[in-house]
Design a protein around this motif. Structure first.
Motif, PDB file in Angstrom:
ATOM      1  N   PHE A 381     -54.705 -13.024  20.981  1.00 20.93           N
ATOM      2  CA  PHE A 381     -55.478 -12.987  22.216  1.00 20.93           C
ATOM      3  C   PHE A 381     -54.811 -12.033  23.202  1.00 20.93           C
ATOM      4  O   PHE A 381     -53.656 -12.209  23.583  1.00 20.93           O
ATOM      5  N   GLY A 382     -55.543 -11.010  23.594  1.00 23.37           N
ATOM      6  CA  GLY A 382     -55.014  -9.934  24.420  1.00 23.37           C
ATOM      7  C   GLY A 382     -55.117  -8.599  23.718  1.00 23.37           C
ATOM      8  O   GLY A 382     -55.167  -7.550  24.365  1.00 23.37           O
ATOM      9  N   ASN A 383     -55.176  -8.615  22.372  1.00 26.04           N
ATOM     10  CA  ASN A 383     -55.312  -7.385  21.591  1.00 26.04           C
ATOM     11  C   ASN A 383     -56.764  -7.157  21.191  1.00 26.04           C
ATOM     12  O   ASN A 383     -57.606  -8.045  21.304  1.00 26.04           O
ATOM     13  N   ASP A 384     -57.039  -5.953  20.699  1.00 31.44           N
ATOM     14  CA  ASP A 384     -58.356  -5.661  20.145  1.00 31.44           C
ATOM     15  C   ASP A 384     -58.506  -6.377  18.798  1.00 31.44           C
ATOM     16  O   ASP A 384     -57.515  -6.683  18.124  1.00 31.44           O
ATOM     17  N   GLY A 385     -59.760  -6.617  18.407  1.00 31.15           N
ATOM     18  CA  GLY A 385     -60.016  -7.277  17.131  1.00 31.15           C
ATOM     19  C   GLY A 385     -61.170  -6.626  16.400  1.00 31.15           C
ATOM     20  O   GLY A 385     -62.045  -6.008  17.022  1.00 31.15           O
ATOM     21  N   ASP A 386     -61.166  -6.761  15.107  1.00 40.13           N
ATOM     22  CA  ASP A 386     -62.234  -6.187  14.290  1.00 40.13           C
ATOM     23  C   ASP A 386     -63.012  -7.308  13.606  1.00 40.13           C
ATOM     24  O   ASP A 386     -62.416  -8.189  12.975  1.00 40.13           O
ATOM     25  N   PHE A 387     -64.324  -7.249  13.718  1.00 38.17           N
ATOM     26  CA  PHE A 387     -65.184  -8.258  13.089  1.00 38.17           C
ATOM     27  C   PHE A 387     -65.804  -7.703  11.820  1.00 38.17           C
ATOM     28  O   PHE A 387     -66.241  -6.553  11.757  1.00 38.17           O
ATOM     29  N   SER A 388     -65.839  -8.556  10.793  1.00 39.01           N
ATOM     30  CA  SER A 388     -66.648  -8.261   9.610  1.00 39.01           C
ATOM     31  C   SER A 388     -67.113  -9.598   9.059  1.00 39.01           C
ATOM     32  O   SER A 388     -66.420 -10.623   9.191  1.00 39.01           O
ATOM     33  N   ASP A 389     -68.270  -9.610   8.444  1.00 38.97           N
ATOM     34  CA  ASP A 389     -68.771 -10.844   7.840  1.00 38.97           C
ATOM     35  C   ASP A 389     -67.850 -11.322   6.731  1.00 38.97           C
ATOM     36  O   ASP A 389     -67.669 -12.528   6.535  1.00 38.97           O
ATOM     37  N   GLU A 390     -67.239 -10.371   6.005  1.00 42.83           N
ATOM     38  CA  GLU A 390     -66.336 -10.750   4.927  1.00 42.83           C
ATOM     39  C   GLU A 390     -65.139 -11.529   5.467  1.00 42.83           C
ATOM     40  O   GLU A 390     -64.727 -12.545   4.899  1.00 42.83           O
ATOM     41  N   LYS A 391     -64.583 -11.043   6.580  1.00 41.99           N
ATOM     42  CA  LYS A 391     -63.438 -11.735   7.190  1.00 41.99           C
ATOM     43  C   LYS A 391     -63.843 -13.125   7.658  1.00 41.99           C
ATOM     44  O   LYS A 391     -63.096 -14.092   7.501  1.00 41.99           O
ATOM     45  N   MET A 392     -65.021 -13.211   8.240  1.00 37.27           N
ATOM     46  CA  MET A 392     -65.454 -14.492   8.786  1.00 37.27           C
ATOM     47  C   MET A 392     -65.696 -15.504   7.671  1.00 37.27           C
ATOM     48  O   MET A 392     -65.262 -16.660   7.760  1.00 37.27           O
ATOM     49  N   ILE A 393     -66.360 -15.081   6.605  1.00 41.43           N
ATOM     50  CA  ILE A 393     -66.625 -15.981   5.478  1.00 41.43           C
ATOM     51  C   ILE A 393     -65.314 -16.430   4.840  1.00 41.43           C
ATOM     52  O   ILE A 393     -65.136 -17.613   4.523  1.00 41.43           O
ATOM     53  N   TYR A 394     -64.385 -15.486   4.680  1.00 44.39           N
ATOM     54  CA  TYR A 394     -63.091 -15.847   4.084  1.00 44.39           C
ATOM     55  C   TYR A 394     -62.377 -16.888   4.943  1.00 44.39           C
ATOM     56  O   TYR A 394     -61.843 -17.875   4.422  1.00 44.39           O
ATOM     57  N   LYS A 395     -62.352 -16.676   6.252  1.00 44.53           N
ATOM     58  CA  LYS A 395     -61.626 -17.586   7.140  1.00 44.53           C
ATOM     59  C   LYS A 395     -62.276 -18.964   7.184  1.00 44.53           C
ATOM     60  O   LYS A 395     -61.593 -19.985   7.194  1.00 44.53           O
TER      61      LYS A 395
END
Length: 567
Positions: A381-395
């Motif tokens: 929290f405080g840094n930039d982040g990258d979103f992908s559906d693959e990352k979300m499904i994995y998590k």
């Protein structure tokens, strides 16, 4: 087939535990050791800028209503919601403020392009922000709109205070201006002819303007930053602001005459106020300013404990806002935390690329709590982040379905099948392994509280994930399904320890995943009035021996990718 969110929600809602209580005596040895293990609990620690117990105001920026909400708005709101919920569960009086910023040239232009009057336009868009907050289960206490009459009067009062103190004067202005950012930029700040944010800028021809004597506050601001190093976070943002102010401050144009959608300047209706002076005042107008008397919200909650903002509006909150407050003789907020931006699959998010992330679609696809979990845990929290559906499904599948959800299902199924549908009525003495796991769970409140006090939301989640890992390792090593055949007393003890650990986990996960955590607490049979952090260490609030439970249901079904998506 992938489970729809409605199907997931239906599964969750059918898991409410029965409320039959059976009070049976607990082993004296087990009682003593469980009490010892939970004695490590402490209150949320104080910091240099927050005593950890006083009433506190937490704010998002008020969101500009030029278009419907996007992932950035959801992200800021969720961060503040996690912090507010955590503090409330710790026993604090929290005033969580959010809302919409509804004036300015950009709003007037967009409304005109859609054939609408500005008020009708902002009414429509503001409602979409309210709906998003409801959808994402955000627990705000006040939603303010800058078109409210009480807000306008507060802004005009602040203007008059600054005018009377000699900090406002009439002059003229010309220079570079970004309509999108509602911000003036110096020539030296432009990058390839654009604003530092990438927004287009236009040259404003000379026009009359009221100015705020910002230059008079350069040294006072630098002194304040030096004396209050916690005022701006993270440190990289603090350094950015200090460098900007050290570069020299010019007086700030705070009115315009080329459009009229804004708060009128008192006694000069040819001018409307610069949108940021209008918008920033929301933090105090929402508390009843200019009423500062004892007994009111302003006296109770100001100065704000925490403003959470995106890094793109850092300057307004850390330079202009404190300077306005200094000029008015009002206390400054205690802390301003700037978070980063999201990209999508490694690319900058923009309408032109067609990769805008709609938070409503995320919730429709993945569910409320999984969306909250991913956004708050994926990046520092405080840094930039990258979103992908693959990352979300994995998590979702790794941390929620496979680890937390599966652990809860294993525990509750073993208890239901092997203990006659109830918490074990008797348990044996605790082993060193039992006490170690319980002690780790007992310290979880202190450890997560330390992270929350620093807005390290990602570390708070890391501690929770680690606790679940420890519990999964414990159940695998202890193997209660084997103990069923060899040592049933030990089996009952192991299952009871796991239920008590899960009680800690579910109570402390409430700020992040309120609905799912309460589903787990329902299955554990925890009364609804025993789910605050103060109940973690209370002997009488521990898992009650002999209490009847209902057949468990899955809290986090595995998210299956449709075959068409795989192809």
């Amino acid at each position: 087939m992938r489970l729809s969110y409605k199907a997931m929600l239906t599964a969750l809602l059918t898991g409410t535990a029965a409320r039959a209580f059976t009070s049976l005596p607990r082993s004296r040895i087990a009682r003593h050791r469980l009490s010892t293990a939970t004695s490590l609990l402490q209150a949320t620690p104080a910091t240099s800028y927050d005593d950890g117990s006083s009433p506190i105001q937490i704010t998002t920026p008020i969101y500009y209503v030029n278009d419907k909400p996007h992932i950035g708005h959801a992200y800021t709101s969720l961060a503040c919601d996690v912090l507010a919920r955590y503090m409330r569960l710790s026993g604090r009086d929290v005033y969580f403020l959010t809302g919409t910023d509804e004036h300015g040239q950009k709003v007037q232009q967009t409304a005109a392009s859609r054939g609408m009057d500005p008020q009708s336009f902002v009414d429509e868009v503001s409602s979409s922000f309210r709906e998003l907050l409801t959808l994402m289960n955000v627990s705000h206490d006040r939603f303010i709109r800058t078109t409210e009459e009480s807000h306008k009067l507060a802004v005009q009062h602040l203007w008059n205070v600054l005018l009377e103190r000699g900090d406002i004067y009439l002059g003229s202005y010309e220079g570079w201006y970004s309509v999108r950012d509602e911000c003036y930029y110096n020539e030296s700040e432009l990058v390839d002819g654009k604003a530092p944010t990438g927004a287009e800028v236009v040259w404003l021809k000379k026009e009359d303007s009221y100015f705020f004597r910002l230059s008079d506050y350069q040294h006072r601001l630098l002194e304040y930053y030096r004396d209050h190093p916690e005022f701006i976070a993270p440190e990289s943002r603090r350094n950015e602001v200090v460098n900007f102010v050290e570069g020299g401050l010019k007086d700030l144009s705070i009115s315009r005459t080329t459009f009229d959608w804004g708060v009128k300047v008192p006694n000069d209706e040819d001018h409307v106020m610069y949108v940021w002076m209008d918008a920033l005042t929301n933090y105090i107008s929402a508390l009843g300013y200019p009423d500062t008397k004892d007994g009111g919200n302003f006296a109770k909650y100001w100065p704000a404990g925490l403003h959470v903002v995106g890094k793109d509006i850092l300057r307004f909150h850390t330079v202009y806002w404190p300077a306005f407050l200094m000029a008015a003789g009002l206390p400054l907020p205690k802390r301003i935390f700037a978070h980063g931006w999201w990209t999508k699959d490694g690319e900058k998010i923009s309408k032109s690329l067609g990769n805008v992330i709609d938070p409503v679609e995320l919730v429709d696809t993945y569910g409320v709590d999984p969306t909250r979990f991913f956004l708050m845990s994926e990046v520092t929290f405080g840094n930039d982040g990258d979103f992908s559906d693959e990352k979300m499904i994995y998590k979702i599948n790794a941390n929620l379905s496979n680890e937390l959800g599966n652990l809860n299902q294993r525990i509750m199924t073993l208890v239901f099948k092997n203990c006659d549908g109830a918490v074990p009525s008797e348990i044996g003495p605790l082993t060193e392994e039992d006490e170690q796991l319980l002690a780790t769970a007992a310290s979880l409140s202190q450890r997560t509280g330390e992270e929350i006090s620093k807005q390290a939301i990602h570390k708070y989640v890391d501690h929770m994930i680690s606790m679940v890992w420890d519990a999964n390792k414990y159940i695998d090593v202890q193997a209660p399904w084997v103990l069923k055949k060899t040592d049933q007393e030990r089996m009952r003890t192991v299952l009871y320890v796991l239920m008590e650990v899960m009680r800690h986990v579910a109570i402390l996960y409430q700020p992040l995943m309120p609905a799912s955590s309460n589903m787990i607490l329902d299955q554990l049979g925890i009364p609804k009035d025993e789910r605050k952090f103060e109940h973690l260490a209370k002997e009488e609030c521990k898992i009650l021996l002999g209490r009847t439970i209902s057949k468990p249901t899955a809290v986090f079904p595995r998210f299956e990718v449709p075959e068409t998506a795989k192809a």
